[in-house]
Enzyme design. Structure first.
Site, short mmCIF file in Angstrom:
data_model
loop_
_atom_site.label_atom_id
_atom_site.label_comp_id
_atom_site.label_asym_id
_atom_site.label_seq_id
_atom_site.Cartn_x
_atom_site.Cartn_y
_atom_site.Cartn_z
N VAL A 11 21.19 41.46 42.81
CA VAL A 11 22.08 40.30 42.71
C VAL A 11 21.32 39.02 42.36
CG1 VAL A 11 23.44 38.74 44.16
CG2 VAL A 11 23.98 41.13 44.05
N THR A 122 26.12 39.22 50.86
CA THR A 122 27.34 39.56 51.58
C THR A 122 27.04 39.46 53.07
OG1 THR A 122 27.97 41.02 49.78
CG2 THR A 122 29.04 41.40 51.92
N PHE A 152 30.71 39.16 43.24
CA PHE A 152 31.58 40.33 43.02
C PHE A 152 31.11 41.22 41.87
CE2 PHE A 152 34.17 36.96 44.95
CZ PHE A 152 34.62 37.63 46.08
N LEU A 153 29.88 41.00 41.37
CA LEU A 153 29.44 41.81 40.23
C LEU A 153 29.27 43.26 40.63
CD1 LEU A 153 26.18 42.60 40.53
CD2 LEU A 153 25.88 40.24 39.89
N LEU A 253 40.92 54.08 40.55
CA LEU A 253 41.70 55.25 40.90
C LEU A 253 41.12 56.50 40.24
CD1 LEU A 253 45.39 53.91 40.76
CD2 LEU A 253 44.06 54.49 42.79
N GLY A 260 29.72 55.62 46.75
CA GLY A 260 28.38 55.39 47.28
C GLY A 260 27.93 54.01 46.87
N CYS A 263 26.78 48.94 48.49
CA CYS A 263 27.71 47.99 49.09
C CYS A 263 28.97 48.58 49.73
CB CYS A 263 28.06 46.92 48.08
SG CYS A 263 26.60 45.89 47.76
P1 NAD Z 1 17.99 43.99 46.94
O1 NAD Z 1 17.45 44.73 48.10
O2 NAD Z 1 18.00 44.62 45.59
O3 NAD Z 1 17.23 42.59 46.80
C1 NAD Z 1 16.90 41.75 47.85
C2 NAD Z 1 15.57 41.07 47.53
O4 NAD Z 1 15.35 40.00 48.45
C3 NAD Z 1 14.36 42.00 47.66
O5 NAD Z 1 13.66 42.02 46.43
C4 NAD Z 1 13.51 41.36 48.79
O6 NAD Z 1 12.13 41.50 48.59
C5 NAD Z 1 13.95 39.92 48.71
N1 NAD Z 1 13.74 39.14 49.94
C6 NAD Z 1 14.09 39.48 51.21
N2 NAD Z 1 13.77 38.49 52.07
C7 NAD Z 1 13.20 37.49 51.32
C8 NAD Z 1 12.66 36.21 51.62
N3 NAD Z 1 12.64 35.73 52.88
N4 NAD Z 1 12.16 35.48 50.62
C9 NAD Z 1 12.17 35.94 49.35
N5 NAD Z 1 12.68 37.16 49.00
C10 NAD Z 1 13.18 37.92 49.97
O7 NAD Z 1 19.48 43.58 47.36
P2 NAD Z 1 20.74 43.36 46.40
O8 NAD Z 1 21.35 44.65 46.01
O9 NAD Z 1 20.39 42.38 45.35
O10 NAD Z 1 21.76 42.69 47.45
C11 NAD Z 1 21.55 41.39 47.94
C12 NAD Z 1 22.81 40.93 48.63
O11 NAD Z 1 23.87 40.81 47.67
C13 NAD Z 1 23.35 41.89 49.69
O12 NAD Z 1 23.93 41.14 50.72
C14 NAD Z 1 24.42 42.67 48.97
O13 NAD Z 1 25.42 43.16 49.85
C15 NAD Z 1 25.00 41.61 48.06
N6 NAD Z 1 25.63 42.13 46.85
C16 NAD Z 1 25.02 43.12 46.14
C17 NAD Z 1 25.60 43.59 44.95
C18 NAD Z 1 24.96 44.68 44.15
O14 NAD Z 1 25.57 45.11 43.18
N7 NAD Z 1 23.78 45.14 44.48
C19 NAD Z 1 26.80 42.99 44.49
C20 NAD Z 1 27.38 41.97 45.24
C21 NAD Z 1 26.78 41.53 46.42
C1 UGA Z 2 31.04 47.21 44.12
C2 UGA Z 2 32.21 46.29 43.73
O1 UGA Z 2 32.95 46.87 42.65
C3 UGA Z 2 31.70 44.91 43.29
O2 UGA Z 2 32.81 44.05 43.04
C4 UGA Z 2 30.84 44.32 44.43
O3 UGA Z 2 30.29 43.09 44.03
C5 UGA Z 2 29.72 45.29 44.75
O4 UGA Z 2 30.29 46.58 45.14
C6 UGA Z 2 28.91 44.82 45.90
O5 UGA Z 2 29.40 44.16 46.77
O6 UGA Z 2 27.73 45.18 45.83
P1 UGA Z 2 29.22 48.65 42.82
O7 UGA Z 2 28.85 49.15 44.16
O8 UGA Z 2 28.16 48.20 41.89
O9 UGA Z 2 30.24 47.41 42.96
O10 UGA Z 2 30.00 49.81 42.07
P2 UGA Z 2 31.53 50.21 41.85
O11 UGA Z 2 31.76 50.31 40.40
O12 UGA Z 2 32.46 49.40 42.62
O13 UGA Z 2 31.52 51.69 42.45
C7 UGA Z 2 31.31 51.93 43.83
C8 UGA Z 2 31.44 53.40 44.13
O14 UGA Z 2 32.80 53.82 44.01
C9 UGA Z 2 30.65 54.30 43.18
O15 UGA Z 2 30.09 55.36 43.91
C10 UGA Z 2 31.68 54.80 42.21
O16 UGA Z 2 31.36 56.04 41.62
C11 UGA Z 2 32.89 54.91 43.11
N1 UGA Z 2 34.16 54.82 42.36
C12 UGA Z 2 34.54 53.63 41.83
C13 UGA Z 2 34.96 55.92 42.23
O17 UGA Z 2 34.64 57.02 42.73
N2 UGA Z 2 36.15 55.80 41.58
C14 UGA Z 2 36.56 54.63 41.03
O18 UGA Z 2 37.66 54.59 40.44
C15 UGA Z 2 35.73 53.52 41.15
#
Ligand code: NAD
Ligand code: UGA
Length: 434
Positions: A11, A122, A152-153, A253, A260, A263
């Protein structure tokens, strides 16, 4: 605007690079020296389509920088985003907020001038209050506002989701912070996404409610798929048929092996825990979490059934390991439960994934990793499609069948049409289709 992005993971990196692309000056910070070192060498530590080109372009324009020096980046910044991880806490499933609080303490020490501190991670409802308290206690002199701006990406579509969002939620009661956040997102005005201002607690809850609702849609259609199999209906038609109703909508759907990723599982569980804590249990979300756990385990049973009831000593091929297409993220991927259950049942597992094998190797030490789908099919008594990568959509099924020990195809993503698979001589099973 000058922005510091604390945490350069999925993110933080995508958000930071996109903000730089909007024209802001962005310092992406991470405490992981290896990660920052790689980024400085131009190596992108995650697979996300389009990210490498965007990083390169914004490094060249000098709007983007990478550093481990949090203090320097924060001192320069007008806006500091916290984008560190909030994984499930081991043991109880609550969100582990230790990274957020540690980052807040680091940020507090470094703030100079009025600074808006924004949680993009989050975080459970009320976390913004605690972040505010931590900063105020550490730096009673600091001028700052804490707001919530959940992200929300989706992985695999992260850049377009970030640049063309359905809405941008900002939780703040502070007028100055509101102005600053409007300026941060002003470059998106052309696309006119609604900038939706609410109070901070509502913003925090919107994020969990959105993920849990989407997870509920997926869990719903998965259970519907099971019913379709029992009654001879086609879940694809049922999904399309209900999705045409605008009140329901066609998205999320698609039936599959269970949701999985980093998130949905952790956020649904964390919301359940928050709700229990506040004596307002969310029975529906609890059921979704339980149904999804059962489903992931049930997928291995399907493969065993396709092999005549036992996989002991047999070779099983898995196509796709990532939790969905276009990502290398293995966090909570259904493939992990499937591999474990198959190995417990005595199977030898071969697997191929276009991007996720580097991340999968340490999690799945006893799996044989293959060069391509054909290598994966070689000698297998069953081939299961676990992730819906595009490159699995038009395989040479004649060649696949000739390489396998037995022609069992288990399509957990409904990639193929049953008639086509059977025409090629496969014993074929898929999700929710007769
Ligand atoms: P990630 O584990 O990929 O990245 C987190 C990074 O933060 C790591 O590289 C870590 O080294 C760094 N970090 C931790 N503590 C730190 C500090 N004190 N100073 C500097 N760097 C530090 O996590 P992510 O998937 O990017 O998720 C981050 C947050 O965003 C989570 O709360 C997640 O729920 C939320 N989120 C994720 C997604 C997604 O698609 N992955 C989408 C929406 C929201
Ligand atoms: C999801 C949300 O879609 C994002 O809006 C949110 O920001 C993110 O979580 C987050 O908070 O990290 P993501 O986990 O990247 O995004 O992937 P999705 O495309 O939502 O899929 C999640 C899981 O549901 C996957 O395992 C996917 O295969 C499954 N899925 C999704 C299904 O089985 N069927 C569907 O119709 C859609």
């Amino acid at each position: 605007m000058k922005i510091a992005m604390i945490g350069s993971g999925y993110v933080g990196l995508v958000s930071g690079v996109c903000f730089a692309d909007f024209g802001h000056q962005v310092a992406c910070v991470d405490k992981d020296e290896g990660r920052i070192g790689a980024l400085l060498r131009g190596e992108i530590p995650i697979f996300e389509p389009g990210l490498d080109a965007l990083v390169e372009a914004n490094l060249r324009s000098r709007r983007l920088s990478f550093t481990t020096d949090l203090a320097a980046a924060v001192a320069e910044a007008e806006v500091v985003f916290l984008a560190v991880g909030t994984p499930s806490r081991r043991g109880d499933g609550f969100a582990d907020l230790s990274y957020i609080y540690a980052a807040a303490r680091d940020v507090a020490r470094a703030i100079k001038g009025f600074t808006v501190v924004v949680t993009k991670s989050t975080v459970p409802v009320g976390t913004g209050d605690e972040v505010e308290r931590i900063i105020a206690e550490a730096r009673p002199d600091a001028e700052f506002a804490v707001c919530s701006n959940p992200e929300f990406l989706r992985e695999g579509a992260a850049i377009s989701d970030f640049k063309l969002p359905d809405r941008i939620v900002v939780g703040t009661g502070d007028a100055r912070a509101r102005e600053v956040m409007s300026e941060v997102y002003r470059p998106l005005n052309l696309n006119q996404p609604p900038l939706y201002f609410v109070d901070r607690r509502s913003a925090e809850l919107i994020k969990y409610a959105a993920n849990s609702f989407l997870a509920t849609k997926v869990a719903f259609i998965n259970e519907m798929a099971d019913l379709c199999e029992k009654v001879g209906a086609d879940v694809q038609d049922v999904a399309r048929g209900i999705g045409m109703d605008k009140r329901i909508g066609p998205k999320f759907l698609h039936p599959g092996p269970g949701f999985g990723g980093s998130c949905f599982p952790k956020d649904a569980l964390a919301l359940v825990k928050t709700a229990q804590d506040h004596d307002a249990p969310l029975h529906i979300v609890e059921a979704v979490v339980a149904a999804n756990d059962r489903r992931k385990r049930a997928m291995a049973k399907r493969i065993v059934a396709a092999c005549g009831g036992s996989v002991r000593g047999k070779t099983i091929g898995l196509l796709g390991l990532a939790f969905k297409l276009n990502t290398d993220d293995m966090r909570d991927a259904p493939s992990i439960s499937i591999v474990t259950a198959l190995q417990d049942a005595g199977a030898k597992v071969r697997a191929y994934d276009p991007k996720a094998m580097t991340q999968a190797r340490p999690i799945m030490p006893d799996v044989t990793f293959c060069d391509d789908p054909y290598d994966c099919a070689t000698g297998a008594e069953a081939l299961a499609m676990v992730t819906e990568w595009d490159e699995f959509r038009a395989l040479d099924l004649t060649r696949i069948k000739s390489l396998m020990a037995a022609p069992n195809l288990i399509d957990l993503r409904n990639i193929y049409r049953p008639a086509d698979a059977r025409k090629h001589g496969f014993s074929y099973s898929s999700i929710g289709r007769p």
